[in-house]
Motif scaffolding. Structure first.
Motif, PDB file in Angstrom:
ATOM      1  N   VAL A 217       0.898  -1.311  -0.246  1.00  0.00           N
ATOM      2  CA  VAL A 217      -0.022   0.077   0.030  1.00  0.00           C
ATOM      3  C   VAL A 217       1.208   1.153   0.289  1.00  0.00           C
ATOM      4  CG1 VAL A 217      -1.868   1.402   1.071  1.00  0.00           C
ATOM      5  CG2 VAL A 217      -1.645  -0.856   1.591  1.00  0.00           C
ATOM      6  N   ASN A 218       0.565   1.949  -0.984  1.00  0.00           N
ATOM      7  CA  ASN A 218       1.840   3.002  -0.944  1.00  0.00           C
ATOM      8  C   ASN A 218       0.408   4.444  -1.129  1.00  0.00           C
ATOM      9  OD1 ASN A 218       4.518   1.916  -2.195  1.00  0.00           O
ATOM     10  ND2 ASN A 218       2.593   0.990  -3.447  1.00  0.00           N
ATOM     11  N   LEU A 219       0.661   5.451  -0.592  1.00  0.00           N
ATOM     12  CA  LEU A 219       0.553   6.467  -0.300  1.00  0.00           C
ATOM     13  C   LEU A 219       0.593   7.931  -0.939  1.00  0.00           C
ATOM     14  CD1 LEU A 219      -2.468   7.815   1.153  1.00  0.00           C
ATOM     15  CD2 LEU A 219      -0.482   8.644   2.875  1.00  0.00           C
ATOM     16  N   VAL A 220      -0.038   8.606  -1.712  1.00  0.00           N
ATOM     17  CA  VAL A 220       0.721   9.560  -2.128  1.00  0.00           C
ATOM     18  C   VAL A 220      -0.599  10.440  -2.496  1.00  0.00           C
ATOM     19  CG1 VAL A 220       1.276  10.981  -4.394  1.00  0.00           C
ATOM     20  CG2 VAL A 220       1.369   8.377  -3.685  1.00  0.00           C
ATOM     21  N   THR A 221      -0.351  11.806  -1.379  1.00  0.00           N
ATOM     22  CA  THR A 221      -1.259  12.887  -1.072  1.00  0.00           C
ATOM     23  C   THR A 221      -0.678  13.772  -1.432  1.00  0.00           C
ATOM     24  OG1 THR A 221       0.423  13.369   0.160  1.00  0.00           O
ATOM     25  CG2 THR A 221      -1.858  12.449   1.288  1.00  0.00           C
ATOM     26  N   GLY A 222      -2.419  14.836  -2.789  1.00  0.00           N
ATOM     27  CA  GLY A 222      -1.586  16.111  -3.348  1.00  0.00           C
ATOM     28  C   GLY A 222      -3.147  16.101  -3.922  1.00  0.00           C
ATOM     29  N   LEU A 223      -3.056  16.861  -5.137  1.00  0.00           N
ATOM     30  CA  LEU A 223      -4.164  17.961  -5.515  1.00  0.00           C
ATOM     31  C   LEU A 223      -5.192  16.671  -6.799  1.00  0.00           C
ATOM     32  CD1 LEU A 223      -3.555  21.190  -5.437  1.00  0.00           C
ATOM     33  CD2 LEU A 223      -3.770  20.227  -3.777  1.00  0.00           C
ATOM     34  N   GLY A 224      -5.751  17.054  -7.396  1.00  0.00           N
ATOM     35  CA  GLY A 224      -6.464  15.753  -8.334  1.00  0.00           C
ATOM     36  C   GLY A 224      -6.374  15.930  -9.432  1.00  0.00           C
ATOM     37  N   ILE A 225      -5.631  17.426 -10.192  1.00  0.00           N
ATOM     38  CA  ILE A 225      -4.886  17.524 -11.038  1.00  0.00           C
ATOM     39  C   ILE A 225      -3.165  17.053 -11.379  1.00  0.00           C
ATOM     40  CG2 ILE A 225      -4.203  20.012 -10.040  1.00  0.00           C
ATOM     41  CD1 ILE A 225      -6.162  18.421 -14.032  1.00  0.00           C
ATOM     42  N   HIS A 226      -2.769  16.680  -9.367  1.00  0.00           N
ATOM     43  CA  HIS A 226      -1.577  17.134  -9.771  1.00  0.00           C
ATOM     44  C   HIS A 226      -0.777  15.699  -9.429  1.00  0.00           C
ATOM     45  CE1 HIS A 226      -0.481  21.775  -8.896  1.00  0.00           C
ATOM     46  NE2 HIS A 226      -0.589  20.984 -10.650  1.00  0.00           N
ATOM     47  N   THR A 227      -1.841  14.682  -8.890  1.00  0.00           N
ATOM     48  CA  THR A 227      -1.742  13.355  -8.102  1.00  0.00           C
ATOM     49  C   THR A 227      -2.750  12.273  -9.044  1.00  0.00           C
ATOM     50  OG1 THR A 227      -2.671  14.074  -6.253  1.00  0.00           O
ATOM     51  CG2 THR A 227      -0.493  13.541  -6.032  1.00  0.00           C
ATOM     52  N   GLY A 228      -3.929  12.640  -9.075  1.00  0.00           N
ATOM     53  CA  GLY A 228      -4.811  11.804  -9.777  1.00  0.00           C
ATOM     54  C   GLY A 228      -4.785  11.835 -11.205  1.00  0.00           C
ATOM     55  N   ALA A 229      -4.686  12.719 -11.568  1.00  0.00           N
ATOM     56  CA  ALA A 229      -4.450  13.132 -13.271  1.00  0.00           C
ATOM     57  C   ALA A 229      -3.632  11.856 -13.760  1.00  0.00           C
ATOM     58  CB  ALA A 229      -4.350  14.062 -14.346  1.00  0.00           C
TER      59      ALA A 229
END
Ligand code: NAI
Ligand code: MG
Length: 496
Positions: A217-229
Motif C-alpha cells: 500500500v502506497n500513499l500519495v497525497t496531493g491535488l486531483g490535477i497533480h496526483t490523481g491525473a
C-alpha cells in the motif's frame, strides 16, 4: 457549547507534517511542496501535508509493481487474511483517534465519525475472510476433436490499483477499496482527497503497523490535477477505482484508455425517495429527513428527490420542517451538534448557488436556505427543503451534495415511476409503504443500484453497492467486488 478534548495522540499527529508513504518509507514530496488542510468548522489550518506530483506517482507505482511481483506474491491467502484481521483490530483499537481526525478535516459530527471508524473495522474484517475463498472452477468443455480435455479457471489479482477517493467519507472510501485490493493479492497507490488526507495517513500508518510488506500500500497525497491525473494516465497501473464527481469520473475513464486499465467508478446521484399514501407517515418523513440531512447531505446516495403522495403532502412537509428545525448546527467536535459544516468554502459556495437558483427557477423554499446567523466562522448552511410542483428547477434535477431536499407530489404510481427514473443518475432509490405488493413491484421498476424499502442508506459489506447509468461502472463490496480486482484465466489441458 463545549467541544470534546482532542486525544494527545491526535495533537501530536497534527503537529507533524503529513508525508507520502512509498515502498515502506515515509517521505516528503520530491518537489518538497506541501499543502494546508483546513478545519471546515473554524476555517483554521489543521495540518500541512506533502503535495505529491508526477515524480512521486512514478516512484509509488514502481514500488507497488515491485511488491506485486515480489514479496506480496509470496504470501499465502491465509497470510493475507491474517494481516487484514490484524488491521481490523488496529482500526478498533485506534477508533477514537480516527474519528477525531475525520471530524477535524471533514466537519461531520463526532458521533457520525465514530460510526464511520467502527464500520471501517467491520469492512476490513469482512474482506479478511475472502483470501481463502477466492476460487476457480472446472468446466464441462466439449472439444470438437473429441479428445479428452480438462479445463479449469484460475483467479489472479489484477495488479497495481490506483485508488482515488473523495472527502465525504474519508475513511470508509479508503477501506471499501483497500479491502478487496488486499484480499485479492493486488497492490495499491492510494490518493485521498486534498480536503481530507489526514485520516488516510493515519490509516496507512496502521496498515504499516499491521505488518503488510513494503510497497503493498502506497500513499500519495496531493491535488486531483497533480496526483490523481498522472495516476489515471500511468502506463503501469492496471486498474483504477474512483469515487467522486461524474465530471472527474469521465476524465478518469478517458485517461484509462491509454493502456486499457480496468475501471470502476462510483459517481453522483439524485436519488428518488417515494412516500406511498399507505406508509407510516411519521416514520417515512423521519427517514426522508435523515436520508437527505445525514452527513450534511454530502452523500452520493442522498435521498434528494422526495416524491410524496398528494394526499399526505401537507403532513409530510410539516414533519420535514420539524426535523430540519430540530437540527443543531455547530462544530462536529461538540457532541450537541447534529449537523456540522460543509467540507469547504467551495462546497458551501456551490450549495448556496443552488439555493439561490432554485428560488429563481420557481421552486418554493419551505425552510432553511441561508447560513445560520449564530455561527460566524465555518462553512455552515441550514438544512433546507424546497417544494417544486413543476419539477423543473435545477434543485429537482441536479446533484447538490448538501442538506437540500426537493419535494414533489404525485397521484398515479405508474407515472410516478417514470418520473423517478427520469434522471441521468441511478445510484439509489427508496420507497415507504406498508403494502407488500407495491413495495416489491416498485422496487423492481426503479433503475437504481440500491433500493431501500422503509429504510435509507443501509449498506453492508456482504451486499453489492454501485450505480446504474451515469452513477458509475461496477459494484463495490460483496463477492461482486472480488471479480473487479481479479482476472480469470482459463486453462485447457489435452489429456489424450
Ligand atoms: P472530485 O470528483 O473533483 O474529487 C474526488 C477525487 O478525485 C479527489 O481525490 C480529487 O483529488 C480527485 N480528482 C480531482 N480531479 C481529478 C483529475 N482530473 N484526475 C484524477 N483525479 C482527480 O469532487 P469534488 O470537486 O471534491 O466535489 C465536486 C462535486 O462532486 C460535489 O459537489 C459532488 O456533487 C460530487 N462528489 C461526489 C462524491 C460521491 O461520493 N459520489 C464524492 C465527492 C464529490
Ligand atoms: Mg473537483
Amino acid at each position: 457549547m463545549s467541544q470534546i478534548q482532542l486525544l494527545p495522540a491526535v495533537e501530536k499527529f497534527l503537529a507533524q507534517p503529513g508525508r507520502l508513504f512509498i515502498g515502506g518509507t515515509w517521505q516528503d514530496a520530491a518537489s518538497g511542496r506541501r499543502f494546508a488542510v483546513e478545519n471546515p468548522a473554524n476555517e483554521c489550518v489543521l495540518a500541512e501535508v506533502a503535495e505529491g506530483g508526477e515524480r512521486d506517482v512514478d516512484t509509488a507505482v514502481a514500488a507497488a509493481r515491485a511488491a506485486f511481483t515480489g514479496v506480496w506474491a509470496q504470501q499465502s491467502p491465509a497470510q493475507r487474511g491474517l494481516l487484514l484481521f490484524r488491521l481490523a483490530e488496529l482500526l478498533d483499537q485506534y477508533r477514537e483517534e480516527l474519528a477525531q481526525l475525520i471530524t477535524l478535516e471533514n466537519g461531520k459530527p463526532i458521533a457520525t465519525a465514530r460510526g464511520e471508524a467502527a464500520s471501517a473495522a467491520n469492512i476490513i474484517r469482512y474482506f479478511a475472510g475472502w483470501p481463502t475463498k477466492i476460487e476457480g472452477s472446472t468446466l464441462p468443455v466439449s472439444p470438437s476433436s473429441g479428445a479428452p480435455m480438462l479445463n479449469y479457471t484460475l483467479r489472479e489479482p489484477v495488479g497495481v490499483c490506483a485508488l482515488i477517493v473523495p472527502w465525504n467519507f474519508p475513511l470508509t472510501m479508503c477501506v471499501w477499496k483497500l479491502g478487496p485490493v488486499l484480499a485479492t493479492g493486488c497492490v495499491a497507490v492510494l490518493k485521498p482527497a486534498e480536503q481530507t488526507p489526514l485520516v488516510a495517513i493515519r490509516l496507512v500508518q496502521l496498515i504499516e503497523a499491521a505488518g503488510f510488506p513494503p510497497g503493498v500500500v502506497n500513499l500519495v497525497t496531493g491535488l486531483g490535477i497533480h496526483t490523481g491525473a498522472p495516476l489515471a494516465q500511468h502506463p503501469d497501473v492496471d486498474k483504477i477505482a474512483f469515487t467522486g464527481s461524474t465530471q472527474v469520473g469521465r476524465l478518469i475513464a478517458q485517461a484509462a484508455t491509454g493502456n486499457m486499465k480496468k475501471v470502476s467508478l462510483e459517481l453522483g446521484g439524485k436519488s428518488p425517495n417515494i412516500i406511498l399514501p399507505d406508509a407510516d407517515i411519521v416514520r417515512a418523513a423521519k427517514g426522508a429527513a435523515d436520508g437527505i440531512f445525514y452527513n450534511q447531505g454530502q452523500v452520493c446516495t442522498a435521498g434528494s428527490r422526495l416524491y410524496v403522495h398528494a394526499s399526505v403532502l401537507d403532513q409530510v412537509l410539516e414533519e420535514l420542517q420539524r426535523h430540519a428545525a430540530a437540527h443543531v448546527l455547530g462544530p462536529g467536535l461538540d457532541p450537541a451538534s447534529s449537523m456540522g459544516p460543509l467540507v469547504s468554502a467551495r462546497q458551501l459556495g456551490s450549495v448556496s448557488a443552488y439555493l439561490q437558483r432554485g428560488q429563481e427557477e420557481g421552486a418554493e423554499l419551505i425552510c432553511g436556505g441561508a447560513r445560520p446567523a449564530h455561527l460566524e466562522r465555518g462553512h455552515f448552511i441550514q438544512p433546507s427543503v424546497f417544494l417544486d410542483r413543476a419539477e423543473r428547477a435545477c434543485v429537482a434535477r441536479e446533484e447538490i451534495f448538501g442538506p437540500v431536499l426537493t419535494v414533489m407530489s404525485w397521484t398515479e404510481i405508474d407515472e410516478l415511476v417514470l418520473r423517478a427514473n427520469d434522471s441521468p443518475y441511478g445510484l439509489a432509490a427508496g420507497l415507504w409503504t406498508r403494502d407488500l405488493r407495491s413495495a416489491h413491484r416498485v422496487a423492481a421498476q426503479l433503475k437504481a443500484g440500491s433500493v431501500w424499502i422503509n429504510c435509507w442508506n443501509v449498506v453492508d459489506p456482504a451486499s453489492p453497492f454501485g450505480g446504474y447509468k451515469q452513477s458509475g461502472w461496477g459494484r463495490e463490496m460483496s463477492k461482486n467486488v472480488i471479480d473487479a480486482y481479479t482476472e480469470t484465466k482459463s486453462v485447457f489441458v489435452d489429456l489424450a
